[in-house]
Each structure stands twice: as structure tokens, then as C-alpha cells.
Scaffold this motif. Structure first.
Motif, PDB file in Angstrom:
ATOM      1  N   VAL A  80       0.833  -1.199   0.000  1.00 41.88           N
ATOM      2  CA  VAL A  80       0.000   0.000   0.000  1.00 41.88           C
ATOM      3  C   VAL A  80       0.870   1.254   0.000  1.00 41.88           C
ATOM      4  O   VAL A  80       0.586   2.231  -0.711  1.00 41.88           O
ATOM      5  CB  VAL A  80      -0.967  -0.014   1.190  1.00 41.88           C
ATOM      6  N   HIS A  81       1.939   1.233   0.780  1.00 44.01           N
ATOM      7  CA  HIS A  81       2.857   2.373   0.826  1.00 44.01           C
ATOM      8  C   HIS A  81       3.474   2.615  -0.553  1.00 44.01           C
ATOM      9  O   HIS A  81       3.568   3.761  -1.013  1.00 44.01           O
ATOM     10  CB  HIS A  81       3.955   2.109   1.861  1.00 44.01           C
ATOM     11  N   ALA A 132       0.872   4.103  -2.922  1.00 47.86           N
ATOM     12  CA  ALA A 132       0.576   5.503  -2.599  1.00 47.86           C
ATOM     13  C   ALA A 132       1.657   6.443  -3.118  1.00 47.86           C
ATOM     14  O   ALA A 132       1.399   7.638  -3.304  1.00 47.86           O
ATOM     15  CB  ALA A 132       0.407   5.668  -1.090  1.00 47.86           C
ATOM     16  N   SER A 139      -2.874   8.235  -6.321  1.00 47.29           N
ATOM     17  CA  SER A 139      -3.677   8.605  -5.166  1.00 47.29           C
ATOM     18  C   SER A 139      -4.304   7.357  -4.532  1.00 47.29           C
ATOM     19  O   SER A 139      -4.890   6.531  -5.223  1.00 47.29           O
ATOM     20  CB  SER A 139      -4.784   9.569  -5.591  1.00 47.29           C
ATOM     21  N   VAL A 140      -4.139   7.217  -3.216  1.00 45.05           N
ATOM     22  CA  VAL A 140      -4.720   6.101  -2.475  1.00 45.05           C
ATOM     23  C   VAL A 140      -5.473   6.669  -1.278  1.00 45.05           C
ATOM     24  O   VAL A 140      -4.925   7.458  -0.508  1.00 45.05           O
ATOM     25  CB  VAL A 140      -3.645   5.107  -1.991  1.00 45.05           C
ATOM     26  N   CYS A 141      -6.708   6.256  -1.125  1.00 45.97           N
ATOM     27  CA  CYS A 141      -7.537   6.725  -0.011  1.00 45.97           C
ATOM     28  C   CYS A 141      -8.237   5.537   0.629  1.00 45.97           C
ATOM     29  O   CYS A 141      -8.863   4.738  -0.068  1.00 45.97           O
ATOM     30  CB  CYS A 141      -8.561   7.735  -0.504  1.00 45.97           C
ATOM     31  N   ASP A 155       1.027   8.160   5.519  1.00 48.06           N
ATOM     32  CA  ASP A 155       1.184   8.836   4.234  1.00 48.06           C
ATOM     33  C   ASP A 155       0.006   8.601   3.299  1.00 48.06           C
ATOM     34  O   ASP A 155       0.118   8.763   2.090  1.00 48.06           O
ATOM     35  CB  ASP A 155       2.479   8.389   3.549  1.00 48.06           C
ATOM     36  N   LEU A 156      -1.145   8.208   3.860  1.00 40.44           N
ATOM     37  CA  LEU A 156      -2.335   7.953   3.055  1.00 40.44           C
ATOM     38  C   LEU A 156      -3.434   8.945   3.388  1.00 40.44           C
ATOM     39  O   LEU A 156      -3.549   9.429   4.525  1.00 40.44           O
ATOM     40  CB  LEU A 156      -2.883   6.550   3.309  1.00 40.44           C
TER      41      LEU A 156
END
Length: 267
Positions: A54-55, A58, A62-64, A82-83
């Protein structure tokens, strides 16, 4: 039985065609997507390998994370800072560069939520296997570990609360949980629409992509119908409803592999 959905990994050609070379803007539910469903909500922590994937993603697009849980709880469980995280179904949003901002509809219901929380704790909070989880804009009552009789008591209390406050409360059922919320025209679909606009993800070269596993995620699937890509985590053949998802993934293990693949596409 749901219609067969293509699998985002095994039917890779179909997914690539849907992506059409565009940059994904990724929206992720938390429980059941980034972690397996667990008996105790506080045990739903991301595995180190998922955290790394996931890191990395991101850093490329864009990751939310969009969750019904409180934002600060999700952030603590993830172990990432960092998300973009949207807690309380998108009412409470935190951006790593812009800080925190709230949707205006989130305020004004504190007394209602406090009263409902008190009723739940007083009438079923002491039952074995029942957990009352107050949140910023709602309160959830979990009964995964409860016996059949105690689970019925929880259901009956939720029905009484809705009958007593028909114009103030609504319930969102989940996997062995009821979430009581103010009766607003707001859901994960509305939250994703709001985030797309707020985060400036409206360009023609960007495609919103939502991954979820529960009935609350269906609103987001429906909101992206025809303009984004949605993925259901689980076996659609086991659903007692039709899903608006476009693709499926079997489990959080599949999600991790899929996100790793997505990171290579978003270079």
C-alpha cells in the motif's frame, strides 16, 4: 445468485481493457480488504507485507482508505501516515499534506450518538461476545462472538431504537455488526463522490477504482458505475443480493497481489 464477475487477476486482459491506460485513483475499504475479518475489531491490523504494498502504491498514485471506523482508529491499525484516510464513512478526512478536514454534515449529532451509545451499553453492552464501538458520527454494536440468544437481543434493541427515532436514526448492517447513524443522505458512494471532487481526481486520464467487501460498499460500487472500476472481495456466488461491482478478488491475499500489480501499472 450473482452473475459471474471477471476476476481482476485471473482475467487480467479484461481488467487492463477497463483501465484503458489511465492512472488509477484507488479507494480501499479497510476491514475485509486490507485485513481479514477478525473476531475482535481491535485485532484487524495490516500485515507488514500489505503495508509495504500500500505504501508503494501511494507513492505512484492517489490512495484513499474509506472506512466506517473512526479515522484515528484506522490510522493506528494501519501503521501508515502517508495515506488519505476517510473515517466515519467519509465525514472525517485526513490528508498527509493538507491535514484534516471535515464534511460539514458530520456535526450536530453528538448528543444523538451519545444517547444511543448509552442505551446500547446499558442494555446489551455487558453481554458476552457483544462489543459497543462509539465513533465520531455513529455507533456500532458487534455481535460476532455472541451466542444466538444474545445476538437476537441485540437485533431487537436495534429495532426498538429505530422505531423510537424513525426520523433521526438509520442502521447500516454489516458482517455481524449493526451501525446506527444519523438519518442523513450520506453513504460511501456519496463519500467517494465528495473525495473525488475534493482531491481533484476528475481528469480524463484518471479512473477511480474502489475495492470493498461488504454491503456498505455497494453504494460506492453503484456511484462508480460507468465512470470507474469497482472490485468485490469475496465469492459473489455466496451473496444474497446483486452486486454492482465490475470485478472480483477472492480475499485480502488477492488484494495484496492486485495492489502490487497496480503499482507497476501506475509507474
Amino acid at each position: 445468485m450473482a452473475d459471474r464477475l471477471p476476476h481482476a487477476l485471473r482475467d487480467r486482459d479484461q481488467f487492463d481493457a477497463a483501465l484503458a491506460g489511465r492512472r488509477p485513483a484507488v479507494f480501499l475499504d479497510y476491514d475485509g480488504v486490507l485485513t481479514p475479518i477478525v473476531d475482535r475489531p481491535e485485532d484487524a491490523r495490516m500485515a507488514p507485507s500489505m503495508r509495504r504494498v500500500v505504501h508503494e502504491l501511494a507513492g505512484r498514485c492517489s490512495v484513499c482508505v474509506v472506512s466506517g471506523r473512526d479515522r484515528v482508529v484506522v490510522q493506528e491499525l494501519m501503521g501508515l501516515d502517508d495515506l488519505v484516510v476517510a473515517g466515519s464513512h467519509g465525514f472525517d478526512i485526513w490528508h498527509p499534506q493538507r491535514g484534516r478536514y471535515e464534511h460539514e454534515a458530520a456535526s450536530g449529532f453528538e448528543d444523538l450518538i451519545a444517547e444511543v451509545t448509552q442505551r446500547l451499553r446499558g442494555e446489551v453492552g455487558d453481554l458476552a461476545g457483544v462489543a459497543v464501538e462509539p465513533k465520531r458520527a455513529s455507533v456500532a454494536v458487534h455481535y460476532r462472538l455472541a451466542g444466538a440468544e444474545d445476538a437476537r437481543r441485540v437485533e431487537q434493541l436495534v429495532k426498538r431504537l429505530l422505531d423510537e427515532r424513525p426520523d433521526e436514526l438509520k442502521v447500516t448492517p454489516g458482517k455481524m455488526v449493526y451501525e446506527l447513524q444519523p438519518k442523513l443522505d450520506w453513504n460511501k458512494g456519496r463519500a467517494v463522490d465528495y473525495l473525488i471532487d475534493t482531491l481533484g481526481l476528475t481528469g480524463e486520464d484518471t479512473v477511480p477504482l474502489y475495492i470493498g467487501d461488504d454491503v456498505t460498499d455497494e453504494d460506492a460500487f453503484a456511484a462508480l458505475r460507468g465512470r470507474g472500476i469497482s472490485l468485490y472481495v469475496g465469492d459473489p456466488d455466496q451473496l444474497d443480493r446483486r452486486t454492482d461491482a465490475d470485478f472480483t478478488l477472492d480475499s485480502p491475499t488477492d488484494v495484496e497481489q492486485f495492489l502490487a500489480t497496480l503499482a507497476t501499472l501506475a509507474r
